[in-house]
Design an enzyme around this catalytic site. Sequence first.
Site, PDB file in Angstrom:
ATOM      1  N   HIS A 166      -3.568  -5.641   0.961  1.00 27.16           N
ATOM      2  CA  HIS A 166      -2.906  -5.815   2.261  1.00 27.16           C
ATOM      3  C   HIS A 166      -2.811  -7.286   2.668  1.00 27.16           C
ATOM      4  O   HIS A 166      -3.707  -7.792   3.340  1.00 27.16           O
ATOM      5  CB  HIS A 166      -3.697  -5.068   3.341  1.00 27.16           C
ATOM      6  CG  HIS A 166      -3.508  -3.595   3.314  1.00 27.16           C
ATOM      7  ND1 HIS A 166      -2.485  -2.958   3.999  1.00 27.16           N
ATOM      8  CD2 HIS A 166      -4.194  -2.615   2.690  1.00 27.16           C
ATOM      9  CE1 HIS A 166      -2.557  -1.652   3.798  1.00 27.16           C
ATOM     10  NE2 HIS A 166      -3.595  -1.410   2.998  1.00 27.16           N
ATOM     11  N   GLU A 206      -0.966  -8.518   4.987  1.00 23.36           N
ATOM     12  CA  GLU A 206      -0.802  -8.656   6.440  1.00 23.36           C
ATOM     13  C   GLU A 206      -2.151  -8.661   7.176  1.00 23.36           C
ATOM     14  O   GLU A 206      -2.221  -9.039   8.331  1.00 23.36           O
ATOM     15  CB  GLU A 206       0.114  -7.549   6.974  1.00 23.36           C
ATOM     16  CG  GLU A 206      -0.533  -6.192   7.219  1.00 23.36           C
ATOM     17  CD  GLU A 206      -0.879  -5.408   5.950  1.00 23.36           C
ATOM     18  OE1 GLU A 206      -0.658  -5.931   4.838  1.00 23.36           O
ATOM     19  OE2 GLU A 206      -1.384  -4.280   6.079  1.00 23.36           O
ATOM     20  N   CYS A 238       0.838  -1.208   0.000  1.00 25.63           N
ATOM     21  CA  CYS A 238       0.000   0.000   0.000  1.00 25.63           C
ATOM     22  C   CYS A 238       0.870   1.254   0.000  1.00 25.63           C
ATOM     23  O   CYS A 238       1.521   1.547  -0.989  1.00 25.63           O
ATOM     24  CB  CYS A 238      -0.978  -0.043   1.176  1.00 25.63           C
ATOM     25  SG  CYS A 238      -2.317   1.138   1.004  1.00 25.63           S
TER      26      CYS A 238
END
Lengths: 221, 739
Positions: A174, A176, A66
């Site tokens: 994303h 994570e 990002c």
Amino acid sequence: MQSISGFEPVWVSHASAILPDLDAVILPGGFSYGDYLRTGAISAQTPVIRAIRTFSEEGKPVLGICNGFQILAEARLLPGALLVNSSRSFICEETPLLVQSTGTPFTALLPEGTRLSLPIAHQEGRYFLQENELRELEQNGQVVFRYLSNPNGSVHDIAGIANRSGNVVGLMPHPERRTRSTSPGSDGLLLFESLLVSLLHRHPDTDKPKSPELSWANSRS
Amino acid sequence: MTTAASRFRIPASEMEMIQRLIGREPTLTEEAIFSAMWSEHCSYKSSKVHLRSFSSSHPRVQAGPGENAGIVHIREGICLAFKMESHNHPSFLEPFQGAATGVGGILRDVIAMGARPVALANSLVFGSLRHPRHRTLFRRVVEGIAGYGNPIGIPTVGGEVWFDDRYKDNILVNVMAVGVVMDHSIMSAKASREGLQAIYIGNRTGRDGVSGAAMASRGFSSDGGDLRPQVQIADPYAGKNLMEATLEIARLRLADSIQDMGAAGLTSSSTEMAGRSGLGMEIDVSGVPLRDFSMEPWEILLSESQERMLVLSVPENVEKIREIATNWHLSSAVVGHTIPKPNFIVRKGDQVLADLPISHLTEDAPLYNRPGQTEATGRSLSASPSLSGTHSLSDIFHRMLDHPNGGSSRWIYRHFDFEVQTRTVFGPGHDAAVLDMKDPKRTGVALSVVSLPHACSRDPYLGGALLVSKAVTELAAVGAFPLAMTDCLNFGNPENPLIMGSFQNAVRGIAEAGIALDIPVISGNVSLYNETNGTSIPPTPMIGITGLLPSIRNRIPGQIPAPGLRIAIVGQSRNLALGGSYLDWILEEEIQDSVPAPRYDDLKKLTSFMMTAAHSRRIASARAIGRGGLLRSLLLMVAHDPSLGAFLDFSPAVDPLPFFFSESPGRLLVAYPPDEESSLLETAHEWGVPFRSTGYAARNVWILRYQDMEGTRKEWTESLPGIKHRFQAALSQFMEELP
């Protein structure tokens, strides 16, 4: 990250011109410097980026997620630019992706064509590159992730790319956020497990490599 | 004594009080200080008397009203700090900045307690989206919330919205923030002793927001001129730096006490911090970091420039605190110190501009027990609706789904980064948001924000009680029990006895429900004078309740994962009155029913049953029967999967309107594997909770079979794609991006 993948993260300040002994660098998402001026533009001028450039030139893995991707693009460690979404609004939602390249440390376990589901959360995620350079990017197999239903107007549905040698990767979704037992899915874990496998492969005598997560003055993913 | 006209719009009667108190004419600076500190916004002069009925006593409560935010203990050293606040007036004037600074302000209240914010939620009320102005207001408020919450990295995990033309001249923007703090890092806003240095940290002070508190304490009028300069400007990057600096100062135990410079800025923070312990404060305005050096002392004192904190510390720690501020790119300066004499003294160098006993600003502020009058409803309270026949059930259901009030709120929450920090387990679109505390015990925290504008307008007392009951039902749906409550009370002009009466009744309803359900009120906010040209908004209290999931693994999602699961209605269906419901609003009050009165014992049993069922993990999915009633809640459970529908068969005869559309609290829809039915029934029986199995989730159908009061068997079917399309399009069709 430590508890989930077995990596040992080390936070490094934006002001450090030298990196500690690291196996990989991850630039997390966030709004570094409040996204003022242009996303990633100010962070790309910080001392740590010079150190990361040297690190990447040694062929070591670098991942930008990002805002991390936006910084890598601003720092010219990756080609292209991230523009305002075609809807001109912030978009936070789950998006299906296809893995397009297995030749990066972050996709080593993901055969081409693997379908992943990861969330996006950005206002400036529309990947853009000039037509001639775009052709080159495609020919070199540098497109790593492609959206299945393009949410932001990116050229060629591009969600993530690598540099020419494949060790520097940036993506807008994303991973994570899809690594925990409480998250809606765990597809993101595959990227970090790929990294683990790639690093183990590179260092056959170490069974637990160190890997850092970089801290930015104002980022938190 | 003659009464001079106030330069700060202080009413003549209060000017007289001031002169009497200090025995002389106030100086310009003193008058400015009084105008802010005696404003409704700071003094709670019309509401304080009534707020005393809220109970904040509970063994879990670590800090209650009076601090920057309330704190409740959750387990082994971990606490939650939370509060809700309104930013109605500024958001109507400048929606983006108004909403953004509302978020920034509530975050700083939580941060000042030493807590790291982990979640934001909101409750929004606008006029009809048919007005272009309200489409703009709505879009810009949503963008403003996103424009602060996203960059600072705090997820906006839940909220609700209501569109109603009774709010076309006064919108409501209420935001709630929740933070996590360890026992030993809790900060206070109470100065402990004299000789403490007052350190200003954060952005420089400018002219933005001067007299904002006083502005928010009045109604709007068409001849009011441009009030936009009284709206503050947000700087989320500085806000993020200020958050990190403040939390570092708290973690290192460098501060004696901390307070956000919010409403009435430097004035209220410095006087309140000293005043809480009977001390005084001396401030030198020449030390305040300024953006504009031509500012007058009174402007500096009243500025509401954002991203500023006031930290009190012993002299030895000043250097370290200022160093932390500098590291985070923030201005800092010592602007004053606590003194033994309980006065607020303002200097500019050697010149004394104000010297007032702090008690005059706080305890001696006017306190009004304004007359209240209860509005006669003019309705028969016993008549039951007999509308079947005049409206087809299907038509009513379609009208509910077609209106933005009944449609999906995805257009809104798509703007919010609701997963940043990776704690969000249930985000927007659930009954209650659920956060992973990431502690070794794997605790979950749930959060429900509730407003019921229509029910509160019909009956403020029962409406207030319903707010609490609805939140408890929503928490039960995810498998959580309630911890503590915050409130934000939005009303019109308190000088109007009918409005004051509705305020008193709503407070009584919320307070009684809180006591009956053992939920302490630990923080809150009052927003009065939501009126324009003499027309006030209907009474609109809003609340936020946090809940606890002892183990995050036992959470219950709101979506049905697969067809074939059985569906049951759980909870008491004794009182299915339709007064104040969404149906009542859609039909424009053709309904004569009263607002349903909650039954607190039943609610407690429901929570116990759901906690037990969650613990044994027998329930696959659950949802509170909320806005729109049974069918709309069922639709929410299958909305995520385009082909998932339901087949329901209700065997005993039902009265269709109340049965399908009542929003009476304490009822849930649950879905579970068929082989769990007998054990669930047994558990329900043990807790004395009615459990009525009614059908199952099915692919590609939406079929309801029932028997009406005449004993006729009926089958009601809907096109599944049809109702799902209505639901998805209701709000977004107004908000599509224009070319």
